[in-house]
Motif scaffolding. Structure first.
Motif, PDB file in Angstrom:
ATOM      1  N   SER A 124       0.940  -1.344  -0.096  1.00  0.00           N
ATOM      2  CA  SER A 124       0.338   0.040  -0.130  1.00  0.00           C
ATOM      3  C   SER A 124       0.802   1.151  -0.196  1.00  0.00           C
ATOM      4  CB  SER A 124      -1.019  -0.023   1.206  1.00  0.00           C
ATOM      5  OG  SER A 124      -1.509  -1.125   1.524  1.00  0.00           O
ATOM      6  N   GLU A 125       0.186   2.286  -0.404  1.00  0.00           N
ATOM      7  CA  GLU A 125       1.155   3.773  -0.525  1.00  0.00           C
ATOM      8  C   GLU A 125       1.165   3.955   0.881  1.00  0.00           C
ATOM      9  OE1 GLU A 125      -0.468   6.726  -2.683  1.00  0.00           O
ATOM     10  OE2 GLU A 125       1.109   8.173  -2.279  1.00  0.00           O
ATOM     11  N   VAL A 126       2.525   4.549   1.118  1.00  0.00           N
ATOM     12  CA  VAL A 126       2.808   5.144   2.624  1.00  0.00           C
ATOM     13  C   VAL A 126       3.010   6.389   2.524  1.00  0.00           C
ATOM     14  CG1 VAL A 126       4.201   5.060   4.766  1.00  0.00           C
ATOM     15  CG2 VAL A 126       3.404   2.810   3.315  1.00  0.00           C
ATOM     16  N   VAL A 127       2.299   7.297   3.268  1.00  0.00           N
ATOM     17  CA  VAL A 127       3.079   8.678   3.401  1.00  0.00           C
ATOM     18  C   VAL A 127       3.115   9.266   4.732  1.00  0.00           C
ATOM     19  CG1 VAL A 127       1.902   9.561   1.156  1.00  0.00           C
ATOM     20  CG2 VAL A 127       0.747   9.767   3.463  1.00  0.00           C
ATOM     21  N   LEU A 128       4.014  10.124   4.908  1.00  0.00           N
ATOM     22  CA  LEU A 128       4.453  10.589   6.420  1.00  0.00           C
ATOM     23  C   LEU A 128       3.565  12.027   6.562  1.00  0.00           C
ATOM     24  CD1 LEU A 128       6.454  10.079   8.947  1.00  0.00           C
ATOM     25  CD2 LEU A 128       7.583  12.121   7.806  1.00  0.00           C
ATOM     26  N   LEU A 129       2.721  12.033   7.634  1.00  0.00           N
ATOM     27  CA  LEU A 129       2.310  13.408   8.125  1.00  0.00           C
ATOM     28  C   LEU A 129       2.893  13.967   9.014  1.00  0.00           C
ATOM     29  CD1 LEU A 129      -0.216  15.267   8.003  1.00  0.00           C
ATOM     30  CD2 LEU A 129      -1.478  13.722   9.651  1.00  0.00           C
ATOM     31  N   ASP A 130       3.567  15.024   8.601  1.00  0.00           N
ATOM     32  CA  ASP A 130       4.608  15.819   9.508  1.00  0.00           C
ATOM     33  C   ASP A 130       3.782  17.164   9.526  1.00  0.00           C
ATOM     34  OD1 ASP A 130       6.598  16.705  11.026  1.00  0.00           O
ATOM     35  OD2 ASP A 130       7.939  16.744   9.512  1.00  0.00           O
ATOM     36  N   ASP A 131       3.244  17.643  10.560  1.00  0.00           N
ATOM     37  CA  ASP A 131       2.890  18.857  10.705  1.00  0.00           C
ATOM     38  C   ASP A 131       2.483  18.962  12.439  1.00  0.00           C
ATOM     39  OD1 ASP A 131       1.795  21.393  10.460  1.00  0.00           O
ATOM     40  OD2 ASP A 131       0.030  20.340   9.099  1.00  0.00           O
ATOM     41  N   PHE A 132       2.650  20.246  12.589  1.00  0.00           N
ATOM     42  CA  PHE A 132       2.435  20.625  14.191  1.00  0.00           C
ATOM     43  C   PHE A 132       1.019  21.157  14.271  1.00  0.00           C
ATOM     44  CE2 PHE A 132       3.130  25.352  15.350  1.00  0.00           C
ATOM     45  CZ  PHE A 132       2.765  25.763  13.894  1.00  0.00           C
ATOM     46  N   ASN A 133       0.619  21.744  15.323  1.00  0.00           N
ATOM     47  CA  ASN A 133      -1.064  22.198  15.328  1.00  0.00           C
ATOM     48  C   ASN A 133      -1.935  21.069  15.307  1.00  0.00           C
ATOM     49  OD1 ASN A 133      -1.383  24.868  16.226  1.00  0.00           O
ATOM     50  ND2 ASN A 133      -0.757  25.584  14.243  1.00  0.00           N
ATOM     51  N   GLU A 134      -1.425  19.756  15.734  1.00  0.00           N
ATOM     52  CA  GLU A 134      -2.297  18.729  15.872  1.00  0.00           C
ATOM     53  C   GLU A 134      -3.895  18.724  16.087  1.00  0.00           C
ATOM     54  OE1 GLU A 134       1.580  17.367  18.154  1.00  0.00           O
ATOM     55  OE2 GLU A 134       0.067  15.514  18.020  1.00  0.00           O
ATOM     56  N   ASP A 135      -3.779  19.635  17.163  1.00  0.00           N
ATOM     57  CA  ASP A 135      -5.320  19.992  17.557  1.00  0.00           C
ATOM     58  C   ASP A 135      -6.391  20.453  16.415  1.00  0.00           C
ATOM     59  OD1 ASP A 135      -7.352  20.210  19.562  1.00  0.00           O
ATOM     60  OD2 ASP A 135      -7.005  22.822  19.261  1.00  0.00           O
ATOM     61  N   ILE A 136      -5.660  21.145  15.485  1.00  0.00           N
ATOM     62  CA  ILE A 136      -6.343  21.291  14.382  1.00  0.00           C
ATOM     63  C   ILE A 136      -6.877  20.293  13.452  1.00  0.00           C
ATOM     64  CG2 ILE A 136      -6.519  23.041  12.441  1.00  0.00           C
ATOM     65  CD1 ILE A 136      -4.995  25.226  14.239  1.00  0.00           C
ATOM     66  N   TRP A 137      -5.788  19.799  13.107  1.00  0.00           N
ATOM     67  CA  TRP A 137      -5.900  18.758  12.076  1.00  0.00           C
ATOM     68  C   TRP A 137      -6.542  17.313  12.650  1.00  0.00           C
ATOM     69  CZ3 TRP A 137      -2.948  14.445  12.787  1.00  0.00           C
ATOM     70  CH2 TRP A 137      -1.479  14.921  13.352  1.00  0.00           C
ATOM     71  N   ILE A 138      -6.269  17.164  13.843  1.00  0.00           N
ATOM     72  CA  ILE A 138      -7.041  15.939  14.502  1.00  0.00           C
ATOM     73  C   ILE A 138      -8.477  16.223  14.350  1.00  0.00           C
ATOM     74  CG2 ILE A 138      -7.356  14.520  16.330  1.00  0.00           C
ATOM     75  CD1 ILE A 138      -4.464  14.960  17.102  1.00  0.00           C
ATOM     76  N   LYS A 139      -8.990  17.284  14.888  1.00  0.00           N
ATOM     77  CA  LYS A 139     -10.364  17.477  14.712  1.00  0.00           C
ATOM     78  C   LYS A 139     -10.799  17.715  13.332  1.00  0.00           C
ATOM     79  CE  LYS A 139     -10.482  20.127  19.230  1.00  0.00           C
ATOM     80  NZ  LYS A 139     -10.268  21.441  19.791  1.00  0.00           N
ATOM     81  N   ALA A 140      -9.977  18.272  12.458  1.00  0.00           N
ATOM     82  CA  ALA A 140     -10.298  18.266  11.022  1.00  0.00           C
ATOM     83  C   ALA A 140     -10.635  16.828  10.251  1.00  0.00           C
ATOM     84  CB  ALA A 140      -9.583  19.095  10.108  1.00  0.00           C
TER      85      ALA A 140
END
Lengths: 202, 173
Positions: free
Chosen positions: B116-132
């Motif tokens: 399967s395709e693997v990508v890395l999610l590297d971002d801060f402000n997790e609060d915003i994107w986890i909820k999104a």
């Protein structure tokens, strides 16, 4: 034969529902009053929140030895305790993992890690995993700020907005929340999220 | 009779060996080693979580250090292989630490021959994107999103193959 099969299926279904009901949905919400607990600290003494007569509240952090996100936050947890213990908000760390399900999270391992990192706060073992479900903690690290006298939950969530990389932090959620409580102001963000490791159960 | 017994033993051995390991067929394929994993911030990942084409996407959030994630990964690989012809695509979004991409993530993908395709999610402000990504997600790993156009379902839980397949079936037809 058929009844046995049906009973088995029913038993499995019941098991599955109970397994899921211990998950986060039933935990404390903002504004709820928490129950005190008595858990063993790494110095082998039992700790309860009631022991802290002078505290104004608590920064309760579910964390553990093995989760990289917990490890990445250890220095920040020490810093929180250093900054807020004297102001009346000590850190109380609780390891919610079942050591049978998470090698390296045993009570003796906790003693070793606390010594290595120079933890200045109690690091309690949730023996039998009875405390974390009451809070509804779902992962490590997971923070709950509680204020006295009514032992009210004031904040649930992350330490700051960059759990992996302390150098990228631009918003310190826990500090902002405790500062607001100390100043008698309203907490701006009462619930935040961060990536974490699931709490390990057998 | 003996022949029957032998073939039965062989099948049993095959089934048994498949249970824990990566499906045998992948071993016979030419193993193409990867050298990099695409690193995305949330804004770059977002389009991959809301495609409007005919495919059903199974997106698993995981990390090599997350034991329950690693345990369930073969089921996602199997789903990806078995349902490829039914327009199902698996995307593995790794939340490994960026500094461990070359030391942990890439060796893991190669060692287990992840298809399967693997990508890395590297971002801060997790609060915003986890909820999104999903309002119900607490941020615990593993977590899975299955979507087809605007039909979406999010799971903060671990899967076995059967449960995953049953959930996927709700998106088929």
């Amino acid at each position: 034969m058929k009844t046995i099969k049906n009973t088995l299926i029913l038993a499995m279904l019941i098991l599955m529902t109970t397994a899921f009901s211990t998950r986060t949905e039933n935990g404390y919400k903002i504004g709820d009053t928490i129950e005190d607990f008595s858990l063993k600290n790494i110095d082998d003494k039992m700790v309860s929140l009631a022991d802290y007569k002078k505290a104004k509240g608590f920064i309760i952090i579910f964390t553990c030895n093995m989760c990289p996100y917990s490890v990445a936050n250890e220095d920040r947890i020490n810093a929180l305790d250093a900054k807020y213990k004297s102001k009346g908000f000590p850190v109380i760390a609780i390891n919610p993992n079942d050591p049978k399900a998470s090698k390296g999270d045993g009570f003796e391992d906790m003693k070793v890690r606390a010594k290595e990192k120079g933890f200045t706060f109690p690091y309690l073992f949730d023996e039998g995993q009875k405390v974390y479900p009451k809070f509804g903690a779902s992962k490590t690290p997971h923070v709950f700020i509680v204020s006295k006298k009514s032992m009210k939950v004031e904040y649930i969530g992350a330490i700051d907005n960059s759990s992996k990389n302390p150098d990228a932090v631009t918003e310190k959620y826990v500090e902002n929340a405790v500062d607001a409580l100390l100043a008698g102001k309203k907490i701006e963000k009462t619930e935040t999220k961060a990536i974490g490791c699931t709490i390990k159960v057998l | 009779m003996i022949q029957k017994f032998i073939s039965f033993t062989l099948i049993a051995a095959f089934l048994f060996s498949c249970k824990k390991e990566i499906p045998k067929e992948t071993l016979t394929k030419e193993i193409a080693k990867i050298a990099t994993v695409k690193s995305l911030n949330y804004q770059q990942l977002k389009p991959l979580l809301e495609k409007q084409d005919d495919k059903i996407y199974v997106v698993n959030f995981w990390a090599t250090w997350c034991a329950p994630c690693v345990k369930e990964l073969p089921y996602f690989e199997k789903i990806g292989a078995e349902y490829k012809s039914k327009n199902v695509e698996v995307l593995l979004v790794s939340l490994d630490f960026p500094k461990q991409v070359s030391t942990k993530l890439i060796p893991f993908i190669n060692k287990n021959n992840i298809q399967s395709e693997v990508v890395l999610l590297d971002d801060f402000n997790e609060d915003i994107w986890i909820k999104a990504i999903d309002a119900t997600w607490s941020g615990a790993l593993p977590a899975t999103l299955i979507y087809h156009k605007n039909k979406r379902k999010f799971y903060e839980q671990t899967f076995d193959y059967e449960t995953l397949e049953n959930e996927l079936k709700q998106f088929l037809n």
